[in-house]
Motif scaffolding. Structure first.
Motif, PDB file in Angstrom:
ATOM      1  N   VAL A  43      -2.772  -3.459   2.686  1.00 45.31           N
ATOM      2  CA  VAL A  43      -1.721  -2.607   1.833  1.00 45.31           C
ATOM      3  C   VAL A  43      -0.825  -2.263   2.837  1.00 45.31           C
ATOM      4  N   LEU A  44       0.504  -2.491   2.432  1.00 44.65           N
ATOM      5  CA  LEU A  44       1.731  -2.228   3.281  1.00 44.65           C
ATOM      6  C   LEU A  44       2.297  -1.067   2.405  1.00 44.65           C
ATOM      7  N   ALA A 215      -1.456  -5.613  -1.054  1.00 46.38           N
ATOM      8  CA  ALA A 215      -0.573  -4.580  -1.849  1.00 46.38           C
ATOM      9  C   ALA A 215       0.550  -4.297  -0.950  1.00 46.38           C
ATOM     10  N   ILE A 216       1.839  -4.206  -1.838  1.00 50.20           N
ATOM     11  CA  ILE A 216       3.025  -3.556  -0.979  1.00 50.20           C
ATOM     12  C   ILE A 216       2.984  -2.209  -1.799  1.00 50.20           C
ATOM     13  N   TYR A 217       2.831  -1.174  -1.288  1.00 47.74           N
ATOM     14  CA  TYR A 217       3.046   0.209  -2.062  1.00 47.74           C
ATOM     15  C   TYR A 217       4.227   0.713  -1.649  1.00 47.74           C
ATOM     16  N   ILE A 218       5.264   0.918  -2.660  1.00 47.50           N
ATOM     17  CA  ILE A 218       6.502   1.632  -2.497  1.00 47.50           C
ATOM     18  C   ILE A 218       6.512   3.061  -3.027  1.00 47.50           C
ATOM     19  N   SER A 219       7.154   3.699  -2.244  1.00 44.37           N
ATOM     20  CA  SER A 219       7.198   5.429  -2.484  1.00 44.37           C
ATOM     21  C   SER A 219       8.117   6.187  -1.789  1.00 44.37           C
ATOM     22  N   HIS A 220       8.641   7.251  -2.169  1.00 44.37           N
ATOM     23  CA  HIS A 220       9.623   7.770  -1.546  1.00 44.37           C
ATOM     24  C   HIS A 220       8.789   9.169  -0.660  1.00 44.37           C
ATOM     25  N   ASP A 221       7.490   9.210  -1.213  1.00 42.44           N
ATOM     26  CA  ASP A 221       6.779  10.285  -0.967  1.00 42.44           C
ATOM     27  C   ASP A 221       5.564   9.823   0.334  1.00 42.44           C
ATOM     28  N   LEU A 222       5.967  10.230   1.384  1.00 49.69           N
ATOM     29  CA  LEU A 222       5.304   9.788   2.756  1.00 49.69           C
ATOM     30  C   LEU A 222       3.770  10.306   2.797  1.00 49.69           C
ATOM     31  N   ALA A 223       3.434  11.396   1.972  1.00 50.86           N
ATOM     32  CA  ALA A 223       1.928  11.739   2.076  1.00 50.86           C
ATOM     33  C   ALA A 223       1.353  11.007   0.988  1.00 50.86           C
TER      34      ALA A 223
END
Lengths: 545, 319
Positions: A43-44, A215-223
């Protein structure tokens, strides 16, 4: 957290990928020479601000570009096939079957005209992976694994009959329908409340682990990314800033940009002493209000003092915005009163004096829709200056200039622009200037940073803090983001189902929450610790809420 | 399911009220026409006494309000009175003419609706292609021309230059079906050309509008073919505007055929309407007007109900 094995076979290999998008003046680079490697079952996490190219890159991993975008060079190797160069039928065959996608807003991404299970079974049946009966049986099984209520029946509902959090889980289940090798998660929990987010995150992580899906997990939330990813890649302006194992990235970020992203989270507000005994600027006293028969507020009371920021928190539907509507006189309460400096305000804004109206101003969540796109900045700010202060001509002009300087925008440049020519953060600054133009004593800030990137949001919060200090303003800060509360508020009002469940100084409430809901809310906020989700879900299952 | 019947009931009641208002408007409108039947029949040379006596015989000397309610009461019971011009019961006259008009409308609709929807869907599928542009240009040309002109062009080419079809559509309900189709071919074709563009362009626009939705991108990301995306994902969500424009055009096929019927001397309601106006046969004018209004209201009601039935968000039980 899975152990990261270096020996896993590679699944996705992106090399020197460049993608351009059509804009008004030619083509602009969206992704600019990115390399990306993903092993089977890995998972990236992709992180960055809006416009960093996260979604474009995520979609490119499916060999997909949005209309008006094109891949100019580079390769997207998926299991030995270059998706950038193969035929469209090959790509189409892969999509839904071997690479699946989970979108940001499940509510918008499910087709409103079809039942969930019909949409779930579409890919497996159309792609002849399995017959309809088997697909349906597996759908129920997946719904159960995603911990959806009534797994046998929920598929036969239409999207509008299912809540947002459940839809997001149903969409993850749908992505799993053909047991793909890779799933792209594009900000799957951004639109959810924290208390819902934690459940969705846990069920996504479980199912990805169970099936060994990459999976590639895109988010702007680091946590959030920290909970989900084995490795994290930071993007900025379409380029890779750095890539590292999650724990390494969190404990020792290398690049300045990454450090600045990390730093935003630790913004703290210098404590302010409230003058005891002083009369509050704004008070709600035992207010009940509702829309038609539906009661939204019940017996709500709180005070806001001069120079103080009171944060009103709670999940969507808890009555935060309704309280603001009562204060501003848009919604008449069925019981109770609104006091301004100890004096009762008329319930309807139409019967309030201009002076009363002047002192209660509002800043909105969506600067895009809160500013009239046909008016120039001069008109937008000039209108309240003229209406409330009666300034005209040169005086008005000077006032507008002073306001623009105050919000750190150069009057010479911005005065005659229109909102569409500004960035999101600049638009929100104009929103602030418009509220300040009336020289109010009290401002309602309704989720003013939730549509903005972290760094931009930090700038807005700092600006608000500065003008508050200069003018001794009272602020009511509506938010669902508890990190923001810590950064800006002196006092906090926690709301649930239209009632105030707890109030108090931020440090006290956060350190020793007295109400179970406050505890639940606080514990649902993702922390930077990669083990947080595991700990949280363990304890949640031990003690059911 | 119960809610839909309540809605239908409400709309029907509203429709009846609208009809009442329309009936009053028609009546007033006809009253305002200069001259009356007695004058028309007896001619300019008749003495005022004869005209007055004839008026009395026809009942035209009664006050307008009284005549209106008398007519309305009859109409509600299905008795539209007798034609002042030839003394035949109007309901008898109407039923034959209505049948003919409905036949022509049905003929034009069965050709134009499937064709318009198919072309609209194809245009959306291949949007901005040569095919799409060609469809649009051709459709726009036909819709921009006045319908009598379209009719005469068709007569010129298909009846005069090449005698494929008769230019006069003299039909009679007793004719075999094939003969009916053959004789009414040209008026039907004219109507098809006139209503096609509107429906086709609306279908195309409604689908393209839906194509910008996130669930369409999702369907593409699920690897669905373009045709499936349009038919299964976009079309069901574009139905409401399409149904409405189809209903509007159906209503036009019934109500707006006056010119086409006159050009082809087609024995339908439109033709009857025009004749009645020339003869100041007010009773017939009123009755036909009422029938047109009823058709219009009914078709719009059906469109509203269909738009709701095809939308699960409006149909499904609330959670």
């Amino acid at each position: 957290m899975k152990t990261v094995g270096k020996d896993r076979p590679p699944l996705l290999t992106i090399r020197d990928l460049r993608i351009e998008g059509k804009s008004t003046n030619g083509w602009t680079r969206l992704v600019d020479g990115v390399d990306l490697d993903l092993a089977r079952g890995e998972v990236l996490g992709l992180i960055g601000e809006s416009g960093a190219g996260k979604s474009t890159l995520g979609l490119a991993a499916m060999g997909f570009t949005r209309d008006g975008c094109r891949i100019t060079s580079g390769s997207i190797g998926f299991d030995g096939i270059d998706l950038a160069r193969c035929g469209e039928h090959v790509r189409r065959d892969f999509r839904g079957k071997r690479i699946a996608y989970v979108a940001q807003s499940a509510a918008a991404s499910f087709n409103p005209a079809h039942k969930l299970i019909d949409q779930h079974c579409e890919a497996p049946v159309v792609k002849k992976v399995m017959p309809r009966a088997k697909a349906e049986a597996e759908a129920v099984e997946l719904y159960r694994k995603m911990r959806l209520p009534q797994p046998e029946g929920i598929g036969f509902r239409y999207p509008h009959q299912v809540s947002g959090g459940q839809l997001q889980r149903a969409m993850t289940a749908m992505a799993m329908a053909c047991k793909p090798d890779l799933i792209i998660f594009d900000e799957p929990t951004t639109a959810l409340d924290v208390t819902t987010q934690i459940e969705v995150l846990a069920s996504i992580r479980d199912i990805v682990e169970q099936f060994g899906t990459a999976a590639i997990y895109i988010s702007h939330d680091l946590a959030v990314v920290a909970q989900m990813a084995d490795r994290i890649m930071v993007l900025k302006n379409g380029r890779t800033v750095e890539t590292a194992e999650t724990r390494t990235m969190l404990s020792a970020p290398q690049e300045e940009y990454t450090k600045s992203l990390w730093a935003v989270r630790s913004l703290e507000r210098p404590r302010q002493e409230r003058g005891t005994g002083a009369r509050p600027v704004m008070s709600l006293k035992n207010v009940d209000a509702g829309y038609g028969a539906a009661k939204v507020l019940e017996d709500v009371s709180f005070d806001i003092h001069c120079g103080q920021t009171v944060a009103v928190v709670g999940e969507s539907g808890s009555g935060k915005s309704t309280a603001a509507r009562v204060i501003s006189g848009i919604l008449k309460p069925s019981r109770g009163e609104v006091l301004f400096e100890g004096r009762k305000l008329p319930a309807d804004y139409l019967s309030r004096s201009r002076e009363d109206l002047r002192h209660v101003q509002m800043i909105y969540q969506m600067p895009d829709t809160a500013l009239n796109p046909r008016q120039s900045i001069r008109d937008i700010i000039g209108r309240p200056v003229e209406f409330y202060l009666g300034l005209k001509g040169r005086e008005k002009e000077q006032r507008i200039r002073a306001l623009l300087e105050q919000i750190e925008l150069d009057p010479a440049i911005y005065m005659d622009r229109r909102p569409t020519e500004l960035s999101g953060g600049q638009k929100q600054r104009i929103g602030i200037a418009r509220a300040l133009a009336a020289e109010p004593k009290f401002i309602i800030c309704d989720e003013v940073t939730s549509a903005l990137d972290q760094l931009v949001a930090a700038g807005i919060l700092a600006l608000l803090a500065r003008v508050q200090k200069e003018r001794d303003l009272a602020l009511m800060f509506i938010t669902h983001d508890l990190a923001t509360v810590k950064a800006v508020a002196d006092e906090v009002v926690v709301m649930q189902h239209g009632r105030v469940v707890e109030t108090g100084a931020v440090e006290t409430v956060f350190a020793n929450p007295a109400h179970a809901y406050t505890t639940h809310l606080l514990q649902s906020v993702p922390e930077m610790d990669p083990d947080w989700l595991t700990r949280r879900t363990m304890s949640n299952r031990a003690v059911p809420a | 399911m119960g809610r839909i019947w309540i809605l239908v009931g409400e709309r029907l009641a509203l429709g009846v009220i609208t009809l009442l208002v329309v009936s009053a408007l028609i009546f007033v409108g006809v009253e305002l026409l200069p001259g009356d039947l007695a004058q028309e029949i007896l001619g300019q040379s008749a003495t005022p006494e004869t005209v007055a006596a004839f008026r009395h015989e026809l009942g035209l000397d009664q006050p307008a309000i009284q005549r209106y309610f008398h007519w309305l009461l009859g109409a509600v019971q299905g008795d539209f009175g007798t034609s002042l011009a030839n003394n035949r019961p109007i309901s008898e006259l109407l039923s034959v003419r209505l049948g003919n008009t409905l036949f022509l409308a049905a003929f034009a609709a069965t050709v134009s609706i499937p064709l318009a929807l198919t072309l609209g869907i194809l245009a959306a599928l291949y949007r901005n292609s040569i095919f799409d542009r060609l469809c649009n240009v051709v459709a726009l040309i036909w819709v921009s021309l006045p319908e009598f002109f379209v009719a005469y062009v068709l007569i010129l080419f298909l009846a005069v230059r090449v005698a494929l079809f008769p230019s006069l559509s003299n039909i009679d309900p007793g004719m075999p079906f094939g003969e009916l189709v053959y004789r009414s071919f040209l008026p039907a074709l004219t109507l098809v050309l006139v209503v096609m563009a509107h429906m086709m362009r609306m279908t195309r626009a409604a689908i393209i509008n839906v194509l910008a939705s996130p669930y369409i991108e999702m369907a593409r990301l699920k690897g669905m073919s373009r045709l499936r995306v349009i038919l299964y994902h976009a079309l069901p969500n574009a139905l409401a505007p399409i149904i409405n424009v189809v209903a509007l055009n159906l209503a036009y096929l019934v109500v707006g055929v006056v010119v086409v019927e006159v050009v082809f001397v087609y024995p339908g309601l439109g033709q009857l309407f025009v004749d009645a106006v020339t003869h100041r046969d007010v009773m017939v004018v009123q009755s036909v007007g009422l029938l047109f209004a009823a058709a219009y209201i009914l078709l719009n009601l059906i469109a509203d109900v269909l738009s709701i039935v095809t939308n699960p968000r409006l149909m499904g039980e609330r959670r």
